[in-house]
Design a protein around this motif. Structure first.
Motif, mmCIF file in Angstrom:
data_model
loop_
_atom_site.group_PDB
_atom_site.id
_atom_site.type_symbol
_atom_site.label_atom_id
_atom_site.label_comp_id
_atom_site.label_asym_id
_atom_site.label_seq_id
_atom_site.Cartn_x
_atom_site.Cartn_y
_atom_site.Cartn_z
ATOM 1 N N ILE A 36 0.890 -1.163 0.000
ATOM 2 C CA ILE A 36 0.000 0.000 0.000
ATOM 3 C C ILE A 36 0.926 1.209 0.000
ATOM 4 N N GLU A 37 1.007 1.913 -1.124
ATOM 5 C CA GLU A 37 2.009 2.971 -1.268
ATOM 6 C C GLU A 37 1.598 3.919 -2.382
ATOM 7 N N GLN A 38 2.214 5.085 -2.366
ATOM 8 C CA GLN A 38 1.912 6.085 -3.389
ATOM 9 C C GLN A 38 2.171 5.538 -4.790
ATOM 10 N N HIS A 39 1.297 5.886 -5.712
ATOM 11 C CA HIS A 39 1.469 5.550 -7.131
ATOM 12 C C HIS A 39 1.177 6.779 -7.990
ATOM 13 N N GLY A 40 1.880 7.868 -7.649
ATOM 14 C CA GLY A 40 1.699 9.079 -8.424
ATOM 15 C C GLY A 40 0.373 9.744 -8.147
ATOM 16 N N HIS A 41 0.057 10.716 -9.003
ATOM 17 C CA HIS A 41 -1.184 11.465 -8.838
ATOM 18 C C HIS A 41 -2.378 10.740 -9.456
ATOM 19 N N THR A 174 -0.738 1.310 -15.204
ATOM 20 C CA THR A 174 -1.888 2.135 -15.574
ATOM 21 C C THR A 174 -2.824 1.385 -16.513
ATOM 22 N N ALA A 175 -2.268 0.673 -17.480
ATOM 23 C CA ALA A 175 -3.095 -0.089 -18.416
ATOM 24 C C ALA A 175 -3.860 -1.207 -17.696
ATOM 25 N N PHE A 176 -3.184 -1.890 -16.778
ATOM 26 C CA PHE A 176 -3.871 -2.936 -16.012
ATOM 27 C C PHE A 176 -5.116 -2.374 -15.323
ATOM 28 N N LEU A 177 -4.960 -1.242 -14.636
ATOM 29 C CA LEU A 177 -6.097 -0.710 -13.893
ATOM 30 C C LEU A 177 -7.122 -0.038 -14.802
ATOM 31 N N LEU A 178 -6.690 0.507 -15.933
ATOM 32 C CA LEU A 178 -7.678 1.021 -16.896
ATOM 33 C C LEU A 178 -8.578 -0.099 -17.391
ATOM 34 N N SER A 179 -8.022 -1.297 -17.514
ATOM 35 C CA SER A 179 -8.820 -2.425 -18.002
ATOM 36 C C SER A 179 -9.728 -3.000 -16.922
ATOM 37 N N ALA A 180 -9.318 -2.892 -15.654
ATOM 38 C CA ALA A 180 -10.036 -3.588 -14.584
ATOM 39 C C ALA A 180 -10.798 -2.654 -13.648
ATOM 40 N N THR A 181 -10.221 -1.511 -13.334
ATOM 41 C CA THR A 181 -10.853 -0.556 -12.412
ATOM 42 C C THR A 181 -10.672 0.871 -12.930
ATOM 43 N N PRO A 182 -11.236 1.186 -14.077
ATOM 44 C CA PRO A 182 -11.017 2.516 -14.666
ATOM 45 C C PRO A 182 -11.466 3.653 -13.761
ATOM 46 N N GLU A 183 -12.408 3.376 -12.881
ATOM 47 C CA GLU A 183 -12.893 4.424 -11.982
ATOM 48 C C GLU A 183 -11.827 4.854 -10.969
ATOM 49 N N ALA A 232 -0.924 4.434 -22.029
ATOM 50 C CA ALA A 232 -1.690 3.303 -21.506
ATOM 51 C C ALA A 232 -3.113 3.289 -22.053
ATOM 52 N N THR A 233 -3.582 2.099 -22.393
ATOM 53 C CA THR A 233 -4.968 1.919 -22.839
ATOM 54 C C THR A 233 -5.577 0.712 -22.146
ATOM 55 N N ALA A 234 -6.891 0.756 -22.002
ATOM 56 C CA ALA A 234 -7.594 -0.385 -21.425
ATOM 57 C C ALA A 234 -7.448 -1.618 -22.309
ATOM 58 N N GLU A 235 -7.395 -1.400 -23.627
ATOM 59 C CA GLU A 235 -7.275 -2.527 -24.553
ATOM 60 C C GLU A 235 -5.952 -3.258 -24.357
ATOM 61 N N ASN A 236 -4.847 -2.506 -24.274
ATOM 62 C CA ASN A 236 -3.563 -3.139 -24.003
ATOM 63 C C ASN A 236 -3.553 -3.791 -22.627
ATOM 64 N N GLY A 237 -4.159 -3.118 -21.665
ATOM 65 C CA GLY A 237 -4.230 -3.696 -20.327
ATOM 66 C C GLY A 237 -4.930 -5.033 -20.320
#
Length: 264
Positions: A36-41, A174-183, A232-237
């Motif tokens: 559990i740690e910072q991951h940018g803005h 970023t792509a992983f989370l765009l594909s799974a949890t974009p919110e 990053a894109t959801a499709e690549n993710g």
């Protein structure tokens, strides 16, 4: 915390008589280790833990139904002192992390289980996981395995710069989370920083070379990002999640079937 672990593969959802009935020799228990740690803005503090859960859950779905593989509850807190100074980072010491995972291994061995996989998705834990795998084997006789990140997939379409130095909150995560949890991704808050450039090779590298320099995130990036999330894109993710889950499933099956190549 969101989960993609199938209920039937979630160790914590079993009753103790169900656990007691599991075959001790062939059952593989998987302990996720993350952070559990910072991951940018733009990414949440739980990024490493979410990605661990996502990839492991998708991998478990691919296993044969009669194969006894279960995900243990994750160790969410990791050795994250490289990110100390950024609000939200919750780090434990190497001593605490080693002791915590060692004690979980002791409980697993006391219950008679023989196979444990440590599945890690936080870079700060990696060297400790390697130490633990050997120590758990030596102390308890556990057949211990280590598994990291996306299982070694090639990330088709990723630039060489990002493959080499997209360490943290870059295109892949970023792509992983765009594909799974974009919110949970703030696409308006991307920043770009790199610790080194592949076009300017140096003798001293940040990691994975014969001569490394130690670093802290604040040495490199005020935003906390090491990489470039912009492509990053959801499709690549989604493509990378599928490839990683397939590779991780193959590794888990190999762990279940593994026997000593050397017999004294």
């Amino acid at each position: 915390m969101k989960t993609w672990i199938p209920d039937t593969r979630n160790f914590a959802y079993l009753q103790w008589p169900q656990v007691d009935a599991l075959p001790r020799e062939s059952t593989l228990l998987v302990l996720p280790t993350a952070a559990i740690e910072q991951h940018g803005h733009h990414l949440p503090l739980a990024t490493d833990t979410l990605i661990n859960n996502l990839l492991l859950g998708k991998a478990l779905e691919k296993l044969p139904a009669d194969m006894h593989v279960y995900a243990l509850p994750p160790v969410c807190y990791g050795k994250s002192n490289e990110h100390i100074g950024f609000s939200g980072t919750l780090s434990v010491s190497s001593t605490t992390f080693l002791a915590m995972v060692r004690d979980i291994g002791a409980s697993i061995a006391a219950a008679g289980f023989k196979r444990l996989a440590l599945y890690n998705t936080h870079g700060g834990n990696s060297s400790l996981v390697d130490v633990l795998a050997r120590d758990l084997r030596a102390e308890f006789g556990l057949r211990t395995f280590s598994l990291f990140g996306s299982g070694g997939i090639s990330f088709d379409g990723l630039s060489e710069q990002e493959k080499a130095y997209g360490f943290h909150a870059g295109e892949i995560e970023t792509a992983f989370l765009l594909s799974a949890t974009p919110e949970l991704v703030d696409t308006s808050a991307y920043t770009v920083n790199y610790i080194a450039q592949v076009a300017k090779p140096e003798l001293l590298k940040p990691e994975n070379s014969a001569a490394n320099f130690a670093w802290l995130t604040r040495d490199i990036a005020e935003s906390g990002v090491m990489g470039d999330p912009r492509p990053a894109t959801a499709e690549n993710g989604a493509r990378w999640v599928e490839a990683a889950a397939t590779r991780i499933a193959e590794a888990l099956m190999a762990m279940v079937r593994y026997e000593n190549l050397y017999q004294p």
